[in-house]
Design a protein around this motif. Structure first.
Motif, mmCIF file in Angstrom:
data_model
loop_
_atom_site.group_PDB
_atom_site.id
_atom_site.type_symbol
_atom_site.label_atom_id
_atom_site.label_comp_id
_atom_site.label_asym_id
_atom_site.label_seq_id
_atom_site.Cartn_x
_atom_site.Cartn_y
_atom_site.Cartn_z
ATOM 1 N N GLN A 25 0.787 -1.227 0.000
ATOM 2 C CA GLN A 25 0.000 0.000 0.000
ATOM 3 C C GLN A 25 0.821 1.279 0.000
ATOM 4 O O GLN A 25 0.303 2.337 -0.364
ATOM 5 C CB GLN A 25 -0.891 0.046 1.256
ATOM 6 C CG GLN A 25 -1.894 -1.070 1.357
ATOM 7 C CD GLN A 25 -2.680 -0.916 2.643
ATOM 8 O OE1 GLN A 25 -3.530 -0.044 2.753
ATOM 9 N NE2 GLN A 25 -2.380 -1.745 3.628
ATOM 10 N N THR A 46 -1.598 4.407 -4.055
ATOM 11 C CA THR A 46 -2.791 4.931 -4.715
ATOM 12 C C THR A 46 -2.651 6.440 -4.790
ATOM 13 O O THR A 46 -2.478 7.096 -3.764
ATOM 14 C CB THR A 46 -4.060 4.578 -3.909
ATOM 15 O OG1 THR A 46 -4.149 3.163 -3.813
ATOM 16 C CG2 THR A 46 -5.304 5.157 -4.549
ATOM 17 N N THR A 55 -11.300 10.523 0.646
ATOM 18 C CA THR A 55 -12.699 10.156 0.850
ATOM 19 C C THR A 55 -12.791 9.130 1.974
ATOM 20 O O THR A 55 -11.766 8.569 2.400
ATOM 21 C CB THR A 55 -13.299 9.542 -0.434
ATOM 22 O OG1 THR A 55 -12.636 8.281 -0.681
ATOM 23 C CG2 THR A 55 -13.125 10.454 -1.639
ATOM 24 N N PRO A 56 -13.996 8.846 2.456
ATOM 25 C CA PRO A 56 -14.127 7.802 3.481
ATOM 26 C C PRO A 56 -13.517 6.463 3.048
ATOM 27 O O PRO A 56 -13.006 5.719 3.886
ATOM 28 C CB PRO A 56 -15.634 7.701 3.685
ATOM 29 C CG PRO A 56 -16.142 9.075 3.374
ATOM 30 C CD PRO A 56 -15.278 9.531 2.215
ATOM 31 N N GLU A 57 -13.526 6.187 1.766
ATOM 32 C CA GLU A 57 -12.940 4.934 1.271
ATOM 33 C C GLU A 57 -11.426 4.892 1.458
ATOM 34 O O GLU A 57 -10.816 3.829 1.430
ATOM 35 C CB GLU A 57 -13.284 4.721 -0.209
ATOM 36 C CG GLU A 57 -14.747 4.412 -0.461
ATOM 37 C CD GLU A 57 -15.674 5.629 -0.336
ATOM 38 O OE1 GLU A 57 -15.236 6.782 -0.578
ATOM 39 O OE2 GLU A 57 -16.840 5.425 0.036
ATOM 40 N N HIS A 58 -10.798 6.055 1.620
ATOM 41 C CA HIS A 58 -9.349 6.127 1.806
ATOM 42 C C HIS A 58 -8.927 6.047 3.276
ATOM 43 O O HIS A 58 -7.734 6.062 3.577
ATOM 44 C CB HIS A 58 -8.798 7.442 1.226
ATOM 45 C CG HIS A 58 -8.969 7.595 -0.238
ATOM 46 N ND1 HIS A 58 -9.569 8.708 -0.797
ATOM 47 C CD2 HIS A 58 -8.632 6.786 -1.268
ATOM 48 C CE1 HIS A 58 -9.581 8.579 -2.109
ATOM 49 N NE2 HIS A 58 -9.017 7.424 -2.415
ATOM 50 N N ALA A 59 -9.885 5.981 4.190
ATOM 51 C CA ALA A 59 -9.570 6.059 5.620
ATOM 52 C C ALA A 59 -8.551 4.997 6.049
ATOM 53 O O ALA A 59 -7.584 5.306 6.758
ATOM 54 C CB ALA A 59 -10.841 5.949 6.460
ATOM 55 N N SER A 60 -8.730 3.790 5.629
ATOM 56 C CA SER A 60 -7.813 2.719 6.002
ATOM 57 C C SER A 60 -6.421 2.967 5.427
ATOM 58 O O SER A 60 -5.412 2.774 6.113
ATOM 59 C CB SER A 60 -8.362 1.375 5.530
ATOM 60 O OG SER A 60 -7.451 0.343 5.824
#
Length: 123
Positions: A25, A46, A55-60
Motif C-alpha cells: 500500500q 494509490t 474520501t471515506p474509502e481512503h480512511a484505512s
C-alpha cells in the motif's frame, strides 16, 4: 489534475529514490531536501492529490501511512525521543507534489510553531 507526479515515477521505479520501506500500500523514502537528520516521505501507492481529495474509502489507507510512520520511528530508534509527522495541503499549506505524503522528521528537537519566511523553522 494529472495523476502522474514525481512520486508516481518513484513508485514505478522510473526515478531513483533512497527507499527505506515498502509494502503493498505504501512506499517510504528519504527526502532529497531533508529538514531534520531523519526525514522521510511516506506515500500511498494509490494516487490522491491532496488532503481535500481523501474520501471515506481512503480512511484505512491514510491510517496505514501513520502505522508505517510509527513502525519506522521504532525501527530507526527515535520513537521514545519523539518525532514530527506532517502532511501539507495545497499551495498555502506548503504542498509541492500533488500526491499526498507524510513527512516524518526526527533526530533533533523541534520547536513550535514552525514559522516560515526567514523566521523560526523546524528546530
Amino acid at each position: 489534475m494529472s495523476t502522474e507526479t514525481i512520486f508516481s515515477k518513484i513508485i514505478a521505479r522510473e526515478i531513483p529514490a533512497d527507499i527505506v520501506y515498502e509494502d503493498d500500500q505504501s512506499l517510504a523514502f528519504r527526502d532529497i531536501n531533508p529538514q531534520a537528520p531523519f526525514h522521510v516521505l511516506i506515500i500511498p501507492k494509490t494516487p490522491i492529490a491532496t488532503i481535500n481529495d481523501i474520501t471515506p474509502e481512503h480512511a484505512s489507507l491514510v491510517g496505514h501511512l501513520y502505522v508505517v510512520a510509527a513502525k519506522l520511528a521504532k525501527e530507526y530508534g527515535f520513537a521514545e525521543d519523539g518525532y514530527r509527522v506532517v502532511m501539507n495541503c495545497n499551495e498555502h499549506g506548503g504542498q509541492t507534489v500533488y500526491h499526498i505524503h507524510l513527512h516524518v522528521l526526527a533526530g533533533k528537537e523541534m520547536g513550535w510553531p514552525p514559522y516560515q519566511n526567514n523566521k523560526k523553522v523546524l528546530q
